[in-house]
Scaffold this active site. Sequence first.
Site, PDB file in Angstrom:
ATOM      1  N   MET A   1       0.814  -1.215   0.000  1.00  0.00           N
ATOM      2  CA  MET A   1       0.000   0.000   0.000  1.00  0.00           C
ATOM      3  C   MET A   1       0.847   1.265   0.000  1.00  0.00           C
ATOM      4  O   MET A   1       0.330   2.353  -0.056  1.00  0.00           O
ATOM      5  CB  MET A   1      -0.935  -0.015   1.214  1.00  0.00           C
ATOM      6  CG  MET A   1      -0.247  -0.028   2.567  1.00  0.00           C
ATOM      7  SD  MET A   1      -1.417  -0.118   3.942  1.00  0.00           S
ATOM      8  CE  MET A   1      -1.638  -1.869   4.065  1.00  0.00           C
ATOM      9  N   ALA A   2       2.182   1.135   0.090  1.00  0.00           N
ATOM     10  CA  ALA A   2       3.045   2.317   0.168  1.00  0.00           C
ATOM     11  C   ALA A   2       4.437   1.968  -0.314  1.00  0.00           C
ATOM     12  O   ALA A   2       4.814   0.801  -0.437  1.00  0.00           O
ATOM     13  CB  ALA A   2       3.100   2.846   1.598  1.00  0.00           C
ATOM     14  N   THR A   3       5.226   3.024  -0.606  1.00  0.00           N
ATOM     15  CA  THR A   3       6.641   2.886  -0.940  1.00  0.00           C
ATOM     16  C   THR A   3       7.445   3.633   0.119  1.00  0.00           C
ATOM     17  O   THR A   3       7.053   4.714   0.557  1.00  0.00           O
ATOM     18  CB  THR A   3       6.937   3.482  -2.328  1.00  0.00           C
ATOM     19  OG1 THR A   3       6.108   2.828  -3.286  1.00  0.00           O
ATOM     20  CG2 THR A   3       8.392   3.293  -2.699  1.00  0.00           C
ATOM     21  N   VAL A   4       8.573   3.031   0.551  1.00  0.00           N
ATOM     22  CA  VAL A   4       9.376   3.595   1.636  1.00  0.00           C
ATOM     23  C   VAL A   4      10.724   4.030   1.075  1.00  0.00           C
ATOM     24  O   VAL A   4      11.370   3.299   0.324  1.00  0.00           O
ATOM     25  CB  VAL A   4       9.566   2.573   2.773  1.00  0.00           C
ATOM     26  CG1 VAL A   4      10.328   3.210   3.933  1.00  0.00           C
ATOM     27  CG2 VAL A   4       8.228   2.050   3.244  1.00  0.00           C
ATOM     28  N   LYS A  19       7.514   7.233   4.172  1.00  0.00           N
ATOM     29  CA  LYS A  19       6.556   6.269   3.614  1.00  0.00           C
ATOM     30  C   LYS A  19       5.451   7.047   2.922  1.00  0.00           C
ATOM     31  O   LYS A  19       4.698   7.785   3.562  1.00  0.00           O
ATOM     32  CB  LYS A  19       5.992   5.376   4.712  1.00  0.00           C
ATOM     33  CG  LYS A  19       4.903   4.425   4.220  1.00  0.00           C
ATOM     34  CD  LYS A  19       4.537   3.390   5.258  1.00  0.00           C
ATOM     35  CE  LYS A  19       5.641   2.372   5.412  1.00  0.00           C
ATOM     36  NZ  LYS A  19       5.217   1.207   6.207  1.00  0.00           N
ATOM     37  N   ASP A 113      -2.568  -5.912  10.826  1.00  0.00           N
ATOM     38  CA  ASP A 113      -1.715  -6.478   9.779  1.00  0.00           C
ATOM     39  C   ASP A 113      -0.364  -6.889  10.362  1.00  0.00           C
ATOM     40  O   ASP A 113       0.686  -6.495   9.872  1.00  0.00           O
ATOM     41  CB  ASP A 113      -1.535  -5.464   8.640  1.00  0.00           C
ATOM     42  CG  ASP A 113      -1.006  -6.124   7.371  1.00  0.00           C
ATOM     43  OD1 ASP A 113      -1.145  -7.360   7.241  1.00  0.00           O
ATOM     44  OD2 ASP A 113      -0.457  -5.409   6.506  1.00  0.00           O
TER      45      ASP A 113
END
Length: 628
Positions: A1-4, A19, A113
Amino acid sequence: MATVYTALDERLERTVALKIIHPAQSRDPHFVDRFTDEAKTIARLTHPNVVAVYDQGTHHGLPYLIMEYVRGATLREVLAERRRLQPQEALAIMEQMLAAIAAAHRSGLVHRDVKPENVLVAESPGDQHNLIDGVVKVADFGLARAVEASADETGSHLMATVAYVAPELVTDGHADPRTDVYSSGIVLFEMLTGRVPYEADRPVEVAWQHVDRDVPFPSRYVPGLPPQIDDLVARATRRDPGGRPTDAGAMLAEVQAVREDIGTAMNNRARPVAPPTVVVPRVESVPRMEPTSQMYQATRRPSWARLPASAPPQAVGRRHRTEPEPGGGMAGVLERINANPRTRLAVIAALLTFGLLVAVGGYWFGVGRYTDTPDLTTKTKEQAAHLASTAGFKVKFADPKFDTKIPKDQVLSQDPPPGGRILDGGTITLTLSLGPEVYKVPDIAGKVWDLAQVDLQAMNLVGNRADKFDDAVPAGYVVSTDPPVGTQVKPGQAITVFVSKGPNPVKVPLVVGKQVEQAKSDLARVKIQLGKVEEVDSDKPKGEVVAQSIGDGNSVTDGMVMDLQISKGPAQIPMPEVRGMPLDQARAQLEGLGLVVDAQGFGTVRQQNPQPNTPVVPGQHVSLFAFL
């Protein structure tokens, strides 16, 4: 759901983690507000084992978080390198994970999660491989909840990782602290065994296995694990949320207790056995005597406390030679006993008493102190323990064994055997049955035949090869098995292994546009079975194939079945009355009904063919004759 990303905070000159949410997650106009609220909640969550959130904002409409940068690796990367962890290492990591999640639960926040990718293991200053003393931090609190809330408004499904999802999330989408407890139990299972409990081709199948099946004991895959570990994983992963610890704090207490029990057991095994403390008799002090009485003083002490003493001084003087007394030796002793009747009776009584004591002692040590062993075979573990305790015996359990006759968890054998001799209060060793020895058909799909045989032989199974055509699997590789993967089978059972022969050179023919009888003949020629034949409305001639369930050009496989749709024929309509109408008007009316008009003459229609009310079908030719 995201890029870090790693980023530099220029103001404070520190490395941080940035993030940023993927564009697909933020299409909901209310998502940014919802995400901002979750970020504020996460930022208020302060704990040494929680990845800190420093700031939040948006960039080109995409929300982002500025978070603490943890130098190290994710738990997923640790497991990829180590495969599985020792129980003490797994429990040490689990303690810090649960401490972080417990802090969130106290703040009213559910993670939703929990998985190895969200657990960060910081590098230890001294030893990078020392997991017991390493610092563990948990990330992504609340992000799944924010994204799922947006997904629900668009009709999507829940956001979760199926390998760790709790049953209640699958069935009704409900999450509470016990949901995180379940996911943590699955993470502990994976740390101990190097695998997740359920696997399948489709994620939805994995998710429903959490609903339908109990998580197996870790010792099933790693023999030798302490039973406390199995009990801990079983409690955390109960399918009924009411059977789990109420939150991460309650599970943390159980993990700490298990870790302490295991540590104590390991220390006891490693510690040398000390001699027992005993009570010794008190030695009375004796006044100092002259050297001539030192030997007397020494004999007054217990044997373990006697000190060496010098020999008493010998009297110096003339030695007098003595004559031996008559009747010396054993003969003399017997003569003196027989000479006195009272002495003779005393000796006889002493001998009888000694003999009686020897007989009683021999009976006691040889027979009297023993009793018969009760029969505990075929009893359950609980029944056997209760019966032995009631009879005054102790029990211990040997390694269980497989048996085709005795059901699982019943006593297979005992030592001493039933009716055997055993001391009162002694210990009976019981061997429990594991039931019939069974194996699960291994997943050998995609392996070459030779390697698949090795896997089957390792599990005491027999593989029978059967070749078949397959478009997706190269020739020589396993396509599937019968029984399917995971089916329980007995040792030595034959397993049919279907091995690919590669794509079939025979292709599926095109039968659309042909009459059904011709289509049947074409399919039978390439050994395709005819399945369901359905009549549908169509403007094609009656009995003509209008659709086939398998496209032409595909390879024919064994047992292939094809369904067909055939035309019912065009729908009939009554021929309208157009006589007496101008020719142009009659032509327009008939062509509007899909008929093909053949007109002759001009003016008013005087004749028509077919006659009025005769059934006609679209596309049929009709004739008109007109004149003034």
